[in-house]
Design a protein around this motif. Sequence first.
Motif, PDB file in Angstrom:
ATOM      1  N   VAL B 154       0.853  -1.196   0.000  1.00  0.00           N
ATOM      2  CA  VAL B 154       0.000   0.000   0.000  1.00  0.00           C
ATOM      3  C   VAL B 154       0.886   1.242   0.000  1.00  0.00           C
ATOM      4  O   VAL B 154       1.962   1.264   0.594  1.00  0.00           O
ATOM      5  CB  VAL B 154      -0.974   0.079   1.203  1.00  0.00           C
ATOM      6  N   THR B 157       0.071   6.324   3.932  1.00  0.00           N
ATOM      7  CA  THR B 157      -0.381   5.808   5.225  1.00  0.00           C
ATOM      8  C   THR B 157      -1.901   5.678   5.185  1.00  0.00           C
ATOM      9  O   THR B 157      -2.575   6.348   4.397  1.00  0.00           O
ATOM     10  CB  THR B 157       0.033   6.756   6.375  1.00  0.00           C
ATOM     11  N   LEU B 158      -2.427   4.816   6.043  1.00  0.00           N
ATOM     12  CA  LEU B 158      -3.866   4.520   6.031  1.00  0.00           C
ATOM     13  C   LEU B 158      -4.534   5.022   7.304  1.00  0.00           C
ATOM     14  O   LEU B 158      -3.907   5.076   8.363  1.00  0.00           O
ATOM     15  CB  LEU B 158      -4.084   3.011   5.914  1.00  0.00           C
ATOM     16  N   VAL B 207      -7.902   2.791  -2.323  1.00  0.00           N
ATOM     17  CA  VAL B 207      -8.571   2.547  -1.045  1.00  0.00           C
ATOM     18  C   VAL B 207      -9.585   3.661  -0.800  1.00  0.00           C
ATOM     19  O   VAL B 207      -9.234   4.741  -0.325  1.00  0.00           O
ATOM     20  CB  VAL B 207      -7.553   2.454   0.104  1.00  0.00           C
ATOM     21  N   LEU B 211      -9.703  -0.386   3.535  1.00  0.00           N
ATOM     22  CA  LEU B 211      -8.736  -1.373   3.028  1.00  0.00           C
ATOM     23  C   LEU B 211      -9.333  -2.769   2.902  1.00  0.00           C
ATOM     24  O   LEU B 211      -9.185  -3.424   1.868  1.00  0.00           O
ATOM     25  CB  LEU B 211      -7.506  -1.409   3.947  1.00  0.00           C
ATOM     26  N   LEU B 233       0.538  -2.409   9.030  1.00  0.00           N
ATOM     27  CA  LEU B 233      -0.209  -1.289   8.423  1.00  0.00           C
ATOM     28  C   LEU B 233       0.554   0.018   8.619  1.00  0.00           C
ATOM     29  O   LEU B 233       0.941   0.348   9.750  1.00  0.00           O
ATOM     30  CB  LEU B 233      -1.597  -1.160   9.067  1.00  0.00           C
ATOM     31  N   ALA B 252      -7.389   2.384   9.822  1.00  0.00           N
ATOM     32  CA  ALA B 252      -6.581   1.949   8.677  1.00  0.00           C
ATOM     33  C   ALA B 252      -7.237   0.779   7.947  1.00  0.00           C
ATOM     34  O   ALA B 252      -7.164   0.670   6.723  1.00  0.00           O
ATOM     35  CB  ALA B 252      -5.176   1.570   9.145  1.00  0.00           C
ATOM     36  N   ASP B 258      -8.936   7.226   2.073  1.00  0.00           N
ATOM     37  CA  ASP B 258      -7.515   7.577   2.004  1.00  0.00           C
ATOM     38  C   ASP B 258      -7.033   7.779   0.571  1.00  0.00           C
ATOM     39  O   ASP B 258      -6.099   8.531   0.331  1.00  0.00           O
ATOM     40  CB  ASP B 258      -6.668   6.494   2.675  1.00  0.00           C
ATOM     41  N   GLU B 260      -5.273   5.921  -1.147  1.00  0.00           N
ATOM     42  CA  GLU B 260      -3.978   5.323  -1.438  1.00  0.00           C
ATOM     43  C   GLU B 260      -4.202   4.134  -2.382  1.00  0.00           C
ATOM     44  O   GLU B 260      -5.335   3.712  -2.599  1.00  0.00           O
ATOM     45  CB  GLU B 260      -3.308   4.859  -0.127  1.00  0.00           C
TER      46      GLU B 260
END
Lengths: 317, 317
Positions: B154, B157-158, B207, B211, B233, B252, B258, B260
């Motif tokens: 990934v 950051t989540l 995402v 996630l 994570l 997360a 997010d 991502e």
Amino acid sequence: MDEFGLISRYFAPLEIERDDIVLGIGDDAAVLDIAAPARIVVAVDTLVEGVHFPAGMAAEAVGYRTAAVNLSDIAAMGAVPRYATLALSLPAADEAWLSGFAHGLGDALRAAEVSLVGGDTTRGALTISLQLIGIVDGAPLTRGGARPGDLILVSGTLGDARAGLDVPAQGAGTAGAAWLRERYERPQPRLALGQALRPLAHAAIDVSDGLLADLGHVMRMSACRAEVELDALPLSPALRAHCALREAQGHALAGGDDYELALCVPPAAAAAAHACAVRAGVALTAIGRISAGAGVVCRDRDGHEVRPATAGYRHFS
Amino acid sequence: MDEFGLISRYFAPLEIERDDIVLGIGDDAAVLDIAAPARIVVAVDTLVEGVHFPAGMAAEAVGYRTAAVNLSDIAAMGAVPRYATLALSLPAADEAWLSGFAHGLGDALRAAEVSLVGGDTTRGALTISLQLIGIVDGAPLTRGGARPGDLILVSGTLGDARAGLDVPAQGAGTAGAAWLRERYERPQPRLALGQALRPLAHAAIDVSDGLLADLGHVMRMSACRAEVELDALPLSPALRAHCALREAQGHALAGGDDYELALCVPPAAAAAAHACAVRAGVALTAIGRISAGAGVVCRDRDGHEVRPATAGYRHFS
């Protein structure tokens, strides 16, 4: 049933299996192989309940109309529609409504050989945005090419949809009234005609806001003037039977929602244009001429200018 | 100011003058010349006030976010975004709102070199649909290609955006809280990373729902199983300072928003993928592996399965 369930039940069946659709519904984006010469046209139309169609209108008619009004934009470019994406917000996952909507949408898309390839389904006030992607092989028909001396031609008949809007969806009464309602609910995008006239016409638009308003858009982009003859407007027998001549003409000038094409064609191409219309099975009527100047004027047989009470729909005005 | 006025004031400036845009805003459709090899990607996202963003969120943030979440879908395909159309319904022509919205939208589109080429502006409940068209030169990144043995990577950051949603837009307090809010309001689509990893990764998704939910989409399309390590994570220092570890990990796993990228990459390509991430200026973290089976499982260091309280957003569920 959540959004994924309703997409797979109602909308995935509207995807057509075709070699150019590399990836359709169900990924982050659709992937489409465009045939050479790789010139695409893109149009979006949003329909809001209570603004673009009456609250409570049959879901099937809403679905059909959503596709038809957008296909009409592609027709006005002389392009061939190929792909659609649907952004649908609705207050609740009402399966009866969704089933009817998808049925009507699918009818209109299939008739034009258009595949649904993606979209987004969300909770919200009933708002429908359809985007169409089409292909055009060469110069598209635009609003900007009209020239003084061109004939103004319109397809089909005008004013029917506006009259049809006043006809109750159920119990229309006469066959003529039911036909007017059908003209509102199931407009016929003039795709074959637009494609055939693309090499002949100087400019085109589809009549969605009302003839005068839409010709006004063309005149602004073309920097010339449209002179429309009131008596030349093509009115259907059903419309003539439905209301007085003056009201019928008012609907034809300002009613909107007909989704016929208005085209500016040089006189030398008029015979060829009429032959195209015969092949497409659509009436084509000369309703006036383009001259130098600006704006749109409509005159009766005595040469007096006619101004309808409303000039065409504008949001926020 | 009617719809035509507001389009010309606020949205026409978002059109980029470029040779491939044959016809942009202002006709029945846009006309675009697609460079060979003529493979396009199309994605649509709808944002509804009160569903996708809080009522009263700053218009500029709404505009930025509208573009960013959609660009993120294009990033997840490894494609290059080129054109956008906007279907905007709003209750009234609020010029302060429109100005802020167009500003934020333009910021995000310009950063990605995307031209607005058309749209439809109507009266209705605040509903925003943006459609993006991009180009991909070869096989796109899809959700369907993950294979047992792949690493799950990934970007960034989540959980930040989920925490940022709880931070007041004004008066965020600490710098960390303001940064979390920024992560919600101005997500960064990972376009360069997606494009660079397209030839290396087997599958990708952005995402958006959370996630676990998004990996679930990939696993369904790829017919395999994702095994995520809770401790792996990537959590930002700001998120760690904002809440307890358990809550941060929950955000997360299930928070969403997010934008991502989550990618499935064969181990042999991991070093090359990390080198791409360095060049793109984005962190890339291995958080687990793909195995045979189905679904998504997340385990703590003791091997116990972790199930967050919420599993990702679904409309109508």
